[in-house]
Motif scaffolding. Structure first.
Motif, short mmCIF file in Angstrom:
data_model
loop_
_atom_site.label_atom_id
_atom_site.label_comp_id
_atom_site.label_asym_id
_atom_site.label_seq_id
_atom_site.Cartn_x
_atom_site.Cartn_y
_atom_site.Cartn_z
N SER A 30 0.86 -1.02 0.36
CA SER A 30 -0.33 0.04 -0.13
C SER A 30 0.98 1.16 0.33
N ASP A 31 2.23 1.11 0.16
CA ASP A 31 2.83 2.81 0.36
C ASP A 31 3.85 2.33 -0.53
N SER A 32 3.67 1.27 -1.74
CA SER A 32 4.58 1.77 -3.00
C SER A 32 4.43 2.34 -4.34
N HIS A 33 3.02 3.32 -3.73
CA HIS A 33 3.25 4.01 -5.16
C HIS A 33 3.38 5.79 -4.68
N PHE A 34 3.70 5.38 -2.93
CA PHE A 34 4.71 6.66 -2.10
C PHE A 34 5.84 6.43 -2.51
N THR A 35 6.82 5.28 -2.62
CA THR A 35 7.88 4.74 -2.61
C THR A 35 8.71 4.83 -3.48
N ASP A 36 7.72 4.84 -4.67
CA ASP A 36 8.66 4.20 -6.14
C ASP A 36 9.32 5.91 -6.46
N LEU A 37 10.69 5.45 -7.36
CA LEU A 37 11.68 6.33 -7.81
C LEU A 37 12.21 7.04 -6.73
N THR A 38 12.02 6.44 -5.02
CA THR A 38 12.67 7.16 -4.22
C THR A 38 13.99 7.24 -3.96
N GLU A 39 15.28 8.10 -3.60
CA GLU A 39 16.27 7.93 -3.81
C GLU A 39 16.62 8.10 -2.06
N ILE A 40 16.92 6.85 -1.22
CA ILE A 40 17.58 7.42 -0.26
C ILE A 40 18.83 7.72 -0.22
N ASP A 41 19.67 8.74 0.60
CA ASP A 41 20.61 8.76 0.62
C ASP A 41 21.10 8.92 2.46
N PHE A 42 22.79 9.42 2.47
CA PHE A 42 23.04 9.79 4.45
C PHE A 42 24.08 10.64 3.82
N GLU A 43 23.47 11.52 5.04
CA GLU A 43 24.62 12.97 4.88
C GLU A 43 23.93 13.91 6.70
N GLY A 44 25.62 13.77 6.43
CA GLY A 44 26.37 14.17 7.50
C GLY A 44 25.84 13.05 9.02
N ASP A 45 24.22 13.60 10.08
CA ASP A 45 24.34 11.93 10.88
C ASP A 45 22.40 11.89 10.49
N GLY A 46 22.38 11.66 9.41
CA GLY A 46 21.23 11.30 9.35
C GLY A 46 20.80 10.71 7.39
N PHE A 47 19.94 10.08 7.72
CA PHE A 47 19.46 9.61 6.06
C PHE A 47 18.31 11.09 5.46
N ILE A 48 18.14 11.19 4.72
CA ILE A 48 17.83 12.20 3.37
C ILE A 48 17.39 11.04 2.24
N ILE A 49 15.72 11.42 2.40
CA ILE A 49 14.68 11.05 1.39
C ILE A 49 14.17 11.64 0.14
N ARG A 50 14.39 11.14 -1.15
CA ARG A 50 14.40 12.03 -2.23
C ARG A 50 13.23 11.30 -2.73
N ASN A 51 12.42 12.25 -3.25
CA ASN A 51 11.38 11.73 -4.19
C ASN A 51 10.78 12.66 -5.00
N PRO A 52 11.12 12.24 -5.96
CA PRO A 52 10.65 13.41 -6.93
C PRO A 52 9.27 13.47 -7.32
N ASN A 53 8.13 12.29 -7.02
CA ASN A 53 7.01 13.34 -6.48
C ASN A 53 6.49 12.76 -5.57
N PRO A 54 5.84 14.10 -5.08
CA PRO A 54 5.69 15.13 -3.52
C PRO A 54 4.33 13.80 -3.07
N LEU A 55 4.89 13.54 -2.20
CA LEU A 55 3.90 13.16 -0.69
C LEU A 55 2.22 13.64 -1.34
N VAL A 56 1.17 13.09 -1.26
CA VAL A 56 -0.34 13.92 -1.52
C VAL A 56 -0.90 13.45 -0.97
#
Length: 93
Positions: free
Chosen positions: A63-89
């Protein structure tokens, strides 16, 4: 998933000294709010699908897959960054 994020996740998994999954999805804490969730898990929930990416087993609720498609998980500094070209609406019903 970036190389840095992969390494941090694998390091954290090794520190737990047992096999773990990376659970990735969306939390819905209240009303129309939606936040990403990224945690280590020892067990799989019945409805979750297992994806393997860069030797990391990732749990995703279908049920979450349409919100997580094309998402990039990165790590910067001391935390994870989630980048998604499609905003959560969140639809308002």
């Amino acid at each position: 998933m970036t190389d840095k994020a992969q390494q941090v996740i694998k390091d954290r998994q090794q520190n737990l000294e047992e096999e773990t999954y990376l659970r990735f999805g969306v939390n819905r804490p209240c009303c129309n709010q939606m936040n990403y969730s990224l945690t280590l898990a020892r067990t799989k929930k019945e409805q979750e699908e297992v994806l393997v990416l860069h030797d990391i087993k990732i749990l995703i609720d279908p049920s979450d897959s349409h919100f997580t498609d094309l998402t990039e998980i990165d790590f910067e500094g001391d935390g994870f960054i989630i980048r998604n070209p499609n905003p959560l609406v969140s639809p308002i019903i």
